[in-house]
Design a protein around this motif. Sequence first.
Motif, PDB file in Angstrom:
ATOM      1  N   ALA A 208      -4.825  -9.385  13.678  1.00 36.35           N
ATOM      2  CA  ALA A 208      -6.192  -9.188  14.176  1.00 36.35           C
ATOM      3  C   ALA A 208      -6.281  -7.870  14.948  1.00 36.35           C
ATOM      4  CB  ALA A 208      -6.611 -10.346  15.063  1.00 36.35           C
ATOM      5  N   GLY A 209      -7.252  -7.043  14.568  1.00 35.29           N
ATOM      6  CA  GLY A 209      -7.456  -5.758  15.221  1.00 35.29           C
ATOM      7  C   GLY A 209      -6.830  -4.579  14.490  1.00 35.29           C
ATOM      8  N   SER A 210      -5.957  -4.835  13.505  1.00 34.44           N
ATOM      9  CA  SER A 210      -5.343  -3.740  12.745  1.00 34.44           C
ATOM     10  C   SER A 210      -6.373  -3.071  11.840  1.00 34.44           C
ATOM     11  CB  SER A 210      -4.200  -4.269  11.869  1.00 34.44           C
ATOM     12  OG  SER A 210      -3.149  -4.775  12.645  1.00 34.44           O
ATOM     13  N   ILE A 211      -6.270  -1.762  11.725  1.00 36.49           N
ATOM     14  CA  ILE A 211      -7.129  -0.978  10.852  1.00 36.49           C
ATOM     15  C   ILE A 211      -6.226  -0.114   9.982  1.00 36.49           C
ATOM     16  CG2 ILE A 211      -8.941   0.771  10.718  1.00 36.49           C
ATOM     17  CD1 ILE A 211      -9.770  -0.159  13.586  1.00 36.49           C
ATOM     18  N   VAL A 212      -6.426  -0.174   8.664  1.00 35.18           N
ATOM     19  CA  VAL A 212      -5.582   0.568   7.729  1.00 35.18           C
ATOM     20  C   VAL A 212      -6.470   1.346   6.767  1.00 35.18           C
ATOM     21  CG1 VAL A 212      -3.818   0.392   5.933  1.00 35.18           C
ATOM     22  CG2 VAL A 212      -3.794  -1.224   7.849  1.00 35.18           C
ATOM     23  N   TYR A 213      -6.201   2.634   6.648  1.00 35.78           N
ATOM     24  CA  TYR A 213      -6.892   3.483   5.672  1.00 35.78           C
ATOM     25  C   TYR A 213      -6.007   3.619   4.434  1.00 35.78           C
ATOM     26  CZ  TYR A 213      -8.248   7.753   3.289  1.00 35.78           C
ATOM     27  OH  TYR A 213      -8.590   8.671   2.330  1.00 35.78           O
ATOM     28  N   VAL A 214      -6.609   3.482   3.256  1.00 40.24           N
ATOM     29  CA  VAL A 214      -5.897   3.667   1.986  1.00 40.24           C
ATOM     30  C   VAL A 214      -6.707   4.650   1.142  1.00 40.24           C
ATOM     31  CG1 VAL A 214      -4.989   2.578  -0.090  1.00 40.24           C
ATOM     32  CG2 VAL A 214      -4.986   1.305   2.075  1.00 40.24           C
ATOM     33  N   ALA A 215      -6.084   5.755   0.775  1.00 36.60           N
ATOM     34  CA  ALA A 215      -6.761   6.749  -0.063  1.00 36.60           C
ATOM     35  C   ALA A 215      -6.928   6.215  -1.486  1.00 36.60           C
ATOM     36  CB  ALA A 215      -5.950   8.047  -0.087  1.00 36.60           C
ATOM     37  N   LYS A 216      -7.913   6.740  -2.176  1.00 35.94           N
ATOM     38  CA  LYS A 216      -8.172   6.312  -3.550  1.00 35.94           C
ATOM     39  C   LYS A 216      -6.932   6.489  -4.412  1.00 35.94           C
ATOM     40  CE  LYS A 216     -10.136  10.736  -4.931  1.00 35.94           C
ATOM     41  NZ  LYS A 216     -11.323  11.423  -5.417  1.00 35.94           N
ATOM     42  N   ASN A 217      -6.781   5.573  -5.374  1.00 35.95           N
ATOM     43  CA  ASN A 217      -5.719   5.595  -6.380  1.00 35.95           C
ATOM     44  C   ASN A 217      -4.306   5.385  -5.830  1.00 35.95           C
ATOM     45  OD1 ASN A 217      -7.603   6.095  -8.509  1.00 35.95           O
ATOM     46  ND2 ASN A 217      -7.651   8.247  -7.875  1.00 35.95           N
ATOM     47  N   VAL A 218      -4.171   4.951  -4.583  1.00 40.85           N
ATOM     48  CA  VAL A 218      -2.856   4.707  -3.993  1.00 40.85           C
ATOM     49  C   VAL A 218      -2.505   3.223  -4.123  1.00 40.85           C
ATOM     50  CG1 VAL A 218      -1.528   4.722  -1.835  1.00 40.85           C
ATOM     51  CG2 VAL A 218      -3.027   6.646  -2.393  1.00 40.85           C
TER      52      VAL A 218
ATOM     53  N   ASP B  44      -1.512 -11.205  -3.107  1.00 40.17           N
ATOM     54  CA  ASP B  44      -2.630 -10.263  -3.192  1.00 40.17           C
ATOM     55  C   ASP B  44      -2.659  -9.673  -4.600  1.00 40.17           C
ATOM     56  OD1 ASP B  44      -4.530  -8.290  -2.884  1.00 40.17           O
ATOM     57  OD2 ASP B  44      -3.496  -7.251  -1.257  1.00 40.17           O
ATOM     58  N   PRO B  45      -3.686  -9.990  -5.411  1.00 36.79           N
ATOM     59  CA  PRO B  45      -3.698  -9.554  -6.809  1.00 36.79           C
ATOM     60  C   PRO B  45      -4.302  -8.167  -7.049  1.00 36.79           C
ATOM     61  CG  PRO B  45      -5.564 -10.981  -6.413  1.00 36.79           C
ATOM     62  CD  PRO B  45      -4.769 -10.921  -5.118  1.00 36.79           C
ATOM     63  N   GLN B  46      -4.693  -7.456  -6.006  1.00 37.01           N
ATOM     64  CA  GLN B  46      -5.429  -6.216  -6.233  1.00 37.01           C
ATOM     65  C   GLN B  46      -4.549  -5.086  -6.764  1.00 37.01           C
ATOM     66  OE1 GLN B  46      -7.046  -4.180  -2.774  1.00 37.01           O
ATOM     67  NE2 GLN B  46      -5.610  -5.276  -1.463  1.00 37.01           N
ATOM     68  N   SER B  47      -5.221  -4.121  -7.370  1.00 33.23           N
ATOM     69  CA  SER B  47      -4.580  -2.901  -7.858  1.00 33.23           C
ATOM     70  C   SER B  47      -5.314  -1.720  -7.223  1.00 33.23           C
ATOM     71  CB  SER B  47      -4.640  -2.856  -9.381  1.00 33.23           C
ATOM     72  OG  SER B  47      -5.961  -2.994  -9.826  1.00 33.23           O
ATOM     73  N   PRO B  48      -4.781  -0.494  -7.376  1.00 34.82           N
ATOM     74  CA  PRO B  48      -5.425   0.658  -6.728  1.00 34.82           C
ATOM     75  C   PRO B  48      -6.905   0.787  -7.106  1.00 34.82           C
ATOM     76  CG  PRO B  48      -3.297   1.282  -7.580  1.00 34.82           C
ATOM     77  CD  PRO B  48      -3.579  -0.103  -8.105  1.00 34.82           C
TER      78      PRO B  48
ATOM     79  N   GLY C 198      -5.425 -13.356  11.274  1.00 30.82           N
ATOM     80  CA  GLY C 198      -4.270 -13.609  10.429  1.00 30.82           C
ATOM     81  C   GLY C 198      -3.146 -12.640  10.705  1.00 30.82           C
ATOM     82  N   ARG C 199      -2.022 -12.895  10.008  1.00 27.88           N
ATOM     83  CA  ARG C 199      -0.844 -12.028  10.141  1.00 27.88           C
ATOM     84  C   ARG C 199      -0.194 -11.874   8.782  1.00 27.88           C
ATOM     85  NH1 ARG C 199       2.222 -15.040  14.505  1.00 27.88           N
ATOM     86  NH2 ARG C 199       3.710 -15.003  12.815  1.00 27.88           N
ATOM     87  N   ALA C 200       0.171 -10.623   8.480  1.00 34.11           N
ATOM     88  CA  ALA C 200       0.804 -10.313   7.192  1.00 34.11           C
ATOM     89  C   ALA C 200       1.427  -8.932   7.295  1.00 34.11           C
ATOM     90  CB  ALA C 200      -0.227 -10.351   6.073  1.00 34.11           C
ATOM     91  N   LYS C 201       1.849  -8.438   6.156  1.00 30.36           N
ATOM     92  CA  LYS C 201       2.291  -7.057   6.022  1.00 30.36           C
ATOM     93  C   LYS C 201       1.441  -6.421   4.932  1.00 30.36           C
ATOM     94  CE  LYS C 201       7.129  -7.915   7.239  1.00 30.36           C
ATOM     95  NZ  LYS C 201       7.156  -7.234   8.510  1.00 30.36           N
ATOM     96  N   ILE C 202       1.288  -5.114   5.020  1.00 21.15           N
ATOM     97  CA  ILE C 202       0.643  -4.368   3.947  1.00 21.15           C
ATOM     98  C   ILE C 202       1.600  -3.281   3.513  1.00 21.15           C
ATOM     99  CG2 ILE C 202      -0.594  -2.768   5.488  1.00 21.15           C
ATOM    100  CD1 ILE C 202      -2.911  -2.849   3.397  1.00 21.15           C
ATOM    101  N   ARG C 203       1.690  -3.091   2.204  1.00 23.51           N
ATOM    102  CA  ARG C 203       2.498  -2.015   1.639  1.00 23.51           C
ATOM    103  C   ARG C 203       1.532  -0.993   1.055  1.00 23.51           C
ATOM    104  NH1 ARG C 203       6.234  -4.647  -1.573  1.00 23.51           N
ATOM    105  NH2 ARG C 203       7.507  -4.708   0.311  1.00 23.51           N
ATOM    106  N   VAL C 204       1.643   0.246   1.532  1.00 27.11           N
ATOM    107  CA  VAL C 204       0.815   1.342   1.035  1.00 27.11           C
ATOM    108  C   VAL C 204       1.753   2.460   0.607  1.00 27.11           C
ATOM    109  CG1 VAL C 204      -0.997   3.013   1.588  1.00 27.11           C
ATOM    110  CG2 VAL C 204      -1.070   0.724   2.610  1.00 27.11           C
ATOM    111  N   ALA C 205       1.699   2.809  -0.663  1.00 26.20           N
ATOM    112  CA  ALA C 205       2.549   3.878  -1.212  1.00 26.20           C
ATOM    113  C   ALA C 205       4.015   3.654  -0.837  1.00 26.20           C
ATOM    114  CB  ALA C 205       2.055   5.243  -0.748  1.00 26.20           C
ATOM    115  N   GLY C 206       4.462   2.389  -0.904  1.00 24.92           N
ATOM    116  CA  GLY C 206       5.860   2.077  -0.638  1.00 24.92           C
ATOM    117  C   GLY C 206       6.229   1.898   0.820  1.00 24.92           C
ATOM    118  N   GLU C 207       5.299   2.095   1.736  1.00 28.97           N
ATOM    119  CA  GLU C 207       5.571   1.931   3.172  1.00 28.97           C
ATOM    120  C   GLU C 207       4.967   0.627   3.663  1.00 28.97           C
ATOM    121  OE1 GLU C 207       4.403   3.991   7.443  1.00 28.97           O
ATOM    122  OE2 GLU C 207       4.145   5.154   5.607  1.00 28.97           O
ATOM    123  N   ASP C 208       5.772  -0.193   4.338  1.00 29.56           N
ATOM    124  CA  ASP C 208       5.312  -1.468   4.883  1.00 29.56           C
ATOM    125  C   ASP C 208       4.881  -1.325   6.331  1.00 29.56           C
ATOM    126  OD1 ASP C 208       5.693  -3.119   2.647  1.00 29.56           O
ATOM    127  OD2 ASP C 208       7.824  -3.324   3.081  1.00 29.56           O
TER     128      ASP C 208
END
Length: 108
Positions: A73-83, A42-46, A58-68
């Motif tokens: 399918a069906g997962s919903i994740v909120y990410v605040a700006k600049n994180v 995943d090449p994205q930045s904040p 699909g299946r994966a992990k997401i790291r947000v502010a150091g937390e995995d």
Amino acid sequence: MQAFHLTDLLRQRADANKLYLEFLRVPDLSMGLYLLPAGGTDPQSPHTEDEVYYVVSGRAKIRVAGEDRDVQAGSIVYVAKNVEHSFHSIEEELRVLVFFAPAEYTNR
């Protein structure tokens, strides 16, 4: 009214040959389809806007502010700006609907 079908969006994204396809843009919201292949990076930045990810498949992990967190399918994740955030350990091709508020790059 604008309406979309996932099959059409997948085709448009493939035709554009990009990981991300923005398909809706109004001042207070933008939406896109993000696709990452199994084993991909995943090449994205904040971003400068808040965003919500809805995992379509699909299946994966997401790291947000150091937390995995596992996502599927069906997962919903909120990410605040600049994180700092990114998907990783992508086990199955990941198809994600992305919602930015306000529209992506508005606050850039």
